[in-house]
Write a protein that holds these residues in place. Structure first.
Motif, PDB file in Angstrom:
ATOM      1  N   ASN A   2      40.441 102.848  52.472  1.00 35.17           N
ATOM      2  CA  ASN A   2      38.989 102.895  52.617  1.00 35.17           C
ATOM      3  C   ASN A   2      38.507 104.123  53.369  1.00 35.17           C
ATOM      4  OD1 ASN A   2      38.678 100.389  51.316  1.00 35.17           O
ATOM      5  ND2 ASN A   2      39.125  99.306  53.200  1.00 35.17           N
ATOM      6  N   ALA A   3      39.414 105.058  53.681  1.00 33.86           N
ATOM      7  CA  ALA A   3      39.030 106.246  54.447  1.00 33.86           C
ATOM      8  C   ALA A   3      38.051 107.099  53.653  1.00 33.86           C
ATOM      9  CB  ALA A   3      40.261 107.059  54.805  1.00 33.86           C
ATOM     10  N   LYS A   4      37.057 107.594  54.368  1.00 28.02           N
ATOM     11  CA  LYS A   4      36.090 108.490  53.745  1.00 28.02           C
ATOM     12  C   LYS A   4      36.291 109.927  54.218  1.00 28.02           C
ATOM     13  CE  LYS A   4      32.400 105.037  53.169  1.00 28.02           C
ATOM     14  NZ  LYS A   4      33.088 104.119  52.475  1.00 28.02           N
ATOM     15  N   THR A   5      36.877 110.094  55.416  1.00 31.41           N
ATOM     16  CA  THR A   5      37.183 111.422  55.957  1.00 31.41           C
ATOM     17  C   THR A   5      38.598 111.411  56.513  1.00 31.41           C
ATOM     18  OG1 THR A   5      36.465 110.970  58.220  1.00 31.41           O
ATOM     19  CG2 THR A   5      34.751 111.692  56.663  1.00 31.41           C
ATOM     20  N   ASP A   8      39.254 109.302  59.546  1.00 32.69           N
ATOM     21  CA  ASP A   8      39.462 107.875  59.319  1.00 32.69           C
ATOM     22  C   ASP A   8      40.945 107.527  59.198  1.00 32.69           C
ATOM     23  OD1 ASP A   8      36.717 107.507  59.312  1.00 32.69           O
ATOM     24  OD2 ASP A   8      36.569 107.602  57.121  1.00 32.69           O
TER      25      ASP A   8
END
Length: 70
Positions: A2-5, A8
């Motif tokens: 679910n990491a966006k950057t 994260d």
């Protein structure tokens, strides 16, 4: 997943301790954990972000040898 950057993906707190404990265990019992991993050329900036390194002194060539005057 679910990491966006990249931030994260940084492991901290109790999860970081668990990760290092698991890595040490695997290193001590490397005969039990044989896998064929593909070669990966990960840019230093990505490794720094993943490992939570904020400042880097000096430069390294691709073989990991420190270069420059630092």
């Amino acid at each position: 997943m679910n990491a966006k950057t990249l931030n994260d993906l940084v492991v901290s707190g109790e999860e970081r301790q668990l990760l290092w404990r698991s890595l040490r265990e695997r290193a001590e019992n490397d005969q039990l954990y044989k896998v064929a991993l593909p070669e990966a050329d990960i840019p230093p900036e990505v490794l720094m972000a993943l490992l939570g390194i904020k400042d880097f002194q000096g430069e390294y060539d691709v073989r990991g040898q420190k270069t420059g005057s630092n």
